[in-house]
Write a protein that holds these residues in place. Structure first.
Motif, PDB file in Angstrom:
ATOM      1  N   GLU A 101      -5.079  -7.285  13.021  1.00 27.47           N
ATOM      2  CA  GLU A 101      -4.484  -6.151  12.135  1.00 27.47           C
ATOM      3  C   GLU A 101      -3.055  -6.400  12.250  1.00 27.47           C
ATOM      4  O   GLU A 101      -2.350  -6.430  12.985  1.00 27.47           O
ATOM      5  CB  GLU A 101      -4.907  -4.774  13.073  1.00 27.47           C
ATOM      6  CG  GLU A 101      -4.678  -3.612  12.164  1.00 27.47           C
ATOM      7  CD  GLU A 101      -5.316  -2.491  13.025  1.00 27.47           C
ATOM      8  OE1 GLU A 101      -4.776  -1.319  13.029  1.00 27.47           O
ATOM      9  OE2 GLU A 101      -6.544  -2.473  13.605  1.00 27.47           O
TER      10      GLU A 101
ATOM     11  N   ALA B 208       6.544  -3.993   7.028  1.00 30.37           N
ATOM     12  CA  ALA B 208       7.500  -3.031   6.316  1.00 30.37           C
ATOM     13  C   ALA B 208       8.748  -3.403   6.369  1.00 30.37           C
ATOM     14  O   ALA B 208       9.511  -3.970   7.187  1.00 30.37           O
ATOM     15  CB  ALA B 208       7.290  -1.904   7.165  1.00 30.37           C
TER      16      ALA B 208
ATOM     17  N   LYS C  90       0.602  -5.030   9.866  1.00 27.61           N
ATOM     18  CA  LYS C  90       1.275  -4.215   8.754  1.00 27.61           C
ATOM     19  C   LYS C  90       2.701  -4.757   8.811  1.00 27.61           C
ATOM     20  O   LYS C  90       3.408  -4.870   9.693  1.00 27.61           O
ATOM     21  CB  LYS C  90       1.286  -2.773   9.424  1.00 27.61           C
ATOM     22  CG  LYS C  90       2.189  -2.004   8.338  1.00 27.61           C
ATOM     23  CD  LYS C  90       1.891  -0.479   8.659  1.00 27.61           C
ATOM     24  CE  LYS C  90       3.280  -0.055   9.416  1.00 27.61           C
ATOM     25  NZ  LYS C  90       3.368   1.542   9.661  1.00 27.61           N
TER      26      LYS C  90
ATOM     27  N   ASN D 169       0.787  -1.233  -0.014  1.00 25.22           N
ATOM     28  CA  ASN D 169      -0.021  -0.027  -0.195  1.00 25.22           C
ATOM     29  C   ASN D 169       1.082   1.394   0.006  1.00 25.22           C
ATOM     30  O   ASN D 169       0.175   2.405  -0.099  1.00 25.22           O
ATOM     31  CB  ASN D 169      -1.041   0.038   1.092  1.00 25.22           C
ATOM     32  CG  ASN D 169      -0.551   0.505   2.427  1.00 25.22           C
ATOM     33  OD1 ASN D 169       0.420   0.379   2.727  1.00 25.22           O
ATOM     34  ND2 ASN D 169      -1.164   1.186   3.215  1.00 25.22           N
TER      35      ASN D 169
ATOM     36  N   ILE E  64       5.824  -1.145   2.213  1.00 25.32           N
ATOM     37  CA  ILE E  64       4.600  -1.387   3.292  1.00 25.32           C
ATOM     38  C   ILE E  64       3.455  -2.313   2.606  1.00 25.32           C
ATOM     39  O   ILE E  64       2.986  -1.921   1.771  1.00 25.32           O
ATOM     40  CB  ILE E  64       4.122  -0.045   4.020  1.00 25.32           C
ATOM     41  CG1 ILE E  64       5.280   0.690   4.616  1.00 25.32           C
ATOM     42  CG2 ILE E  64       3.134  -0.416   5.045  1.00 25.32           C
ATOM     43  CD1 ILE E  64       4.835   2.212   5.229  1.00 25.32           C
ATOM     44  N   CYS E  65       3.292  -3.297   3.209  1.00 23.35           N
ATOM     45  CA  CYS E  65       2.344  -4.500   2.899  1.00 23.35           C
ATOM     46  C   CYS E  65       1.063  -4.391   4.055  1.00 23.35           C
ATOM     47  O   CYS E  65       1.504  -4.257   5.359  1.00 23.35           O
ATOM     48  CB  CYS E  65       2.978  -5.767   2.703  1.00 23.35           C
ATOM     49  SG  CYS E  65       4.015  -5.970   1.425  1.00 23.35           S
ATOM     50  N   VAL E  66       0.127  -4.441   3.653  1.00 17.03           N
ATOM     51  CA  VAL E  66      -1.340  -4.557   4.424  1.00 17.03           C
ATOM     52  C   VAL E  66      -2.195  -5.704   3.983  1.00 17.03           C
ATOM     53  O   VAL E  66      -1.957  -5.990   2.993  1.00 17.03           O
ATOM     54  CB  VAL E  66      -1.824  -3.176   4.883  1.00 17.03           C
ATOM     55  CG1 VAL E  66      -1.211  -2.128   5.710  1.00 17.03           C
ATOM     56  CG2 VAL E  66      -2.489  -2.765   3.385  1.00 17.03           C
TER      57      VAL E  66
END
Length: 132
Positions: free
Chosen positions: A79, A83, A81, A60, A69-71
Motif C-alpha cells: 500500500e 503526494a 501513497k 486521485n 496525490i497519487c495512488v
C-alpha cells in the motif's frame, strides 16, 4: 506506516510548479534511470522499476496550488501513497515537498526504504534542475 519525504525551493511561481506536477506526463522527466517502459496520460502513469515491480499510478486528488496525490491504479506490492505538496514562499519562490507513505512490513521496509528514499531525493533534485 513508513513516511519518506524531501523538500526543495524552486525559483518559480506556485502556479507554474503546481501545473507541472499536476500532469503525470511531466513526471517521466523526474524519474531515475532504473525506471523504464513509461507510458502516461495527465492522470495515469505506468512504468517498470528495474529488478523490482511494475507500477500503475493515478492521481486521485488535486488541490490547486496545494497538493497532488497519487495512488496505485492496479495492485501494487504494498500500500502506497505519493503526494507532492507545494507552498508559496514568495511571488517567485515555491517550496515543493514530495512525500511517500508506504505500508511496509519489516522485510519490505529493509528492502524498499533505501530505494524509496533515493527516489524521493532524486525527484526533488530533478524538479529543481528542470524548473530552476
Amino acid at each position: 506506516m513508513t513516511i519518506i519525504q524531501n523538500s526543495v525551493v524552486i525559483n518559480k511561481p506556485i502556479a507554474e510548479v503546481y501545473n507541472f506536477l499536476s500532469d503525470l506526463n511531466n513526471h517521466e522527466q523526474l524519474m531515475p534511470e532504473n525506471i523504464y517502459n513509461w507510458s502516461s496520460t495527465a492522470d495515469v502513469a505506468r512504468f517498470t522499476i528495474q529488478n523490482m515491480a511494475k507500477l500503475a499510478l493515478k492521481i486521485n486528488q488535486r488541490v490547486e496550488n496545494k497538493e497532488i496525490i497519487c495512488v496505485p491504479s492496479e495492485e501494487a506490492p504494498f500500500e502506497v501513497k505519493l503526494a507532492w505538496k507545494v507552498e508559496e514562499v514568495s511571488a517567485n519562490e515555491t517550496n515543493a515537498t514530495f512525500v511517500i507513505e508506504a505500508q511496509l512490513n519489516m522485510m519490505m521496509k529493509m528492502m524498499a526504504s533505501g530505494p524509496l528514499k533515493k527516489l524521493v531525493d532524486h525527484q526533488v533534485n530533478k524538479l529543481k534542475e528542470i524548473l530552476g
